[in-house]
Design a protein around this motif. Structure first.
Motif, short mmCIF file in Angstrom:
data_model
loop_
_atom_site.label_atom_id
_atom_site.label_comp_id
_atom_site.label_asym_id
_atom_site.label_seq_id
_atom_site.Cartn_x
_atom_site.Cartn_y
_atom_site.Cartn_z
N ARG A 48 35.16 44.12 36.94
CA ARG A 48 35.68 42.77 37.16
C ARG A 48 34.56 41.74 37.00
O ARG A 48 33.39 42.01 37.26
CB ARG A 48 36.28 42.67 38.55
N LEU A 49 34.97 40.56 36.55
CA LEU A 49 34.08 39.41 36.45
C LEU A 49 34.59 38.34 37.42
O LEU A 49 35.76 37.95 37.35
CB LEU A 49 34.08 38.86 35.03
N LEU A 50 33.73 37.90 38.30
CA LEU A 50 34.11 36.90 39.30
C LEU A 50 33.33 35.62 39.06
O LEU A 50 32.10 35.63 38.95
CB LEU A 50 33.82 37.42 40.71
N VAL A 51 34.04 34.52 38.99
CA VAL A 51 33.44 33.20 38.87
C VAL A 51 33.79 32.41 40.12
O VAL A 51 34.98 32.17 40.39
CB VAL A 51 33.93 32.46 37.60
N ASP A 52 32.77 32.07 40.90
CA ASP A 52 32.97 31.40 42.19
C ASP A 52 34.00 32.15 43.03
O ASP A 52 34.85 31.55 43.71
CB ASP A 52 33.39 29.94 41.99
N GLY A 53 33.93 33.48 42.96
CA GLY A 53 34.80 34.33 43.77
C GLY A 53 36.15 34.65 43.18
O GLY A 53 36.90 35.44 43.76
#
Length: 252
Positions: free
Chosen positions: A53-58
């Motif tokens: 997974r890739l998380l941007v600002d959660g």
């Protein structure tokens, strides 16, 4: 850092791919405001085959997401066991992983292997055509876009390689059902039917044989059987097996 930038954090399991300066949490990373997050991650040295997974600002985003200035990006490793949708689980190994290929076959796992260096484009094309997961320690090969799927083999030790692949993909195991030489299926063989393919001493000493349906190689419980049986027993004890695996003799 010139221009827009993000704070990039790689999961601990992925940090070996990055240079030492990029292995900390929240590493300032330049972006151009147009490149996808997948491109940014690969530029950091990480093959996308290893990314979960890739998380941007959660918040989870796809690899096509274009990160914006000031955002915090977390790159997680693939979940284990990893699911490979769209095809039966089969593998393709490059020229450097011959021992791993033979051990996977010993456990009944479909593992095609190139014993010659046919080149990255041909390997990637075969992966796509046969819908096989390409196993390799070559990061550049795993970045080829035409791959069906791929996975980095994290160790150069065959025992650790086998545990890595079995733990990551959890393939069903059916020991002693595949030819370790060519990957073909094994079948029971009568001693008389294989007599012209084995030495007289072997024919006198053994009664139980198997033969590959494809290359006709003959197997029996020879001098190396105890070593191979130990490999099988350890793998089955840790990772399980499929219902009702056939028991086959092995000669090497």
């Amino acid at each position: 850092m010139n221009g827009p930038g993000i704070q990039l954090t790689l999961a601990p399991a992925l940090r070996l791919f990055a240079p030492p300066s990029r292995r900390a949490d929240r590493v300032p990373t330049a972006t151009d405001g147009a490149s996808s997050l997948g491109h940014v991650v690969e530029s950091a040295g990480v093959p996308l085959t290893e990314v979960g997974r890739l998380l941007v600002d959660g918040h989870e985003v796809p690899v096509s997401y274009v990160p914006q200035d000031g955002q915090c990006v977390e790159v997680l490793a693939v979940d284990r066991p990893q699911q490979v949708p769209g095809a039966p689980l089969r593998f393709l190994l490059d020229v450097h992983l011959g021992t791993l290929a033979r051990r996977l076959r010993l456990l009944g796992v479909d593992a095609a292997y190139e014993n010659e260096d046919i080149g990255d484009p041909a390997l990637a094309t075969r992966s796509a055509a046969e819908r096989r997961v390409l196993l390799s320690r070559d990061r550049g090969l795993l970045r080829r876009r035409e791959l069906f799927a791929g996975a980095y083999v994290y160790s150069d030790n065959p025992d650790e390689q086998l545990r890595d692949v079995l733990g990551r993909f959890a393939p069903p195991l059916a020991p002693w059902t595949r030819c370790t030489a060519c990957n073909g299926p094994l079948r029971d063989a009568d001693k008389d039917s294989v007599g012209n393919r084995i030495e007289d001493g072997t024919q006198r000493s053994y009664d139980v044989f198997a033969q590959c349906a494809d290359c006709e190689r003959v197997y029996w419980r020879g001098a190396h059987h105890a070593r191979l049986e130990n490999i099988v027993d350890e793998a089955v004890a840790e990772f399980g097996t499929s219902p009702g695996p056939a028991s086959r003799p092995q000669n090497a």
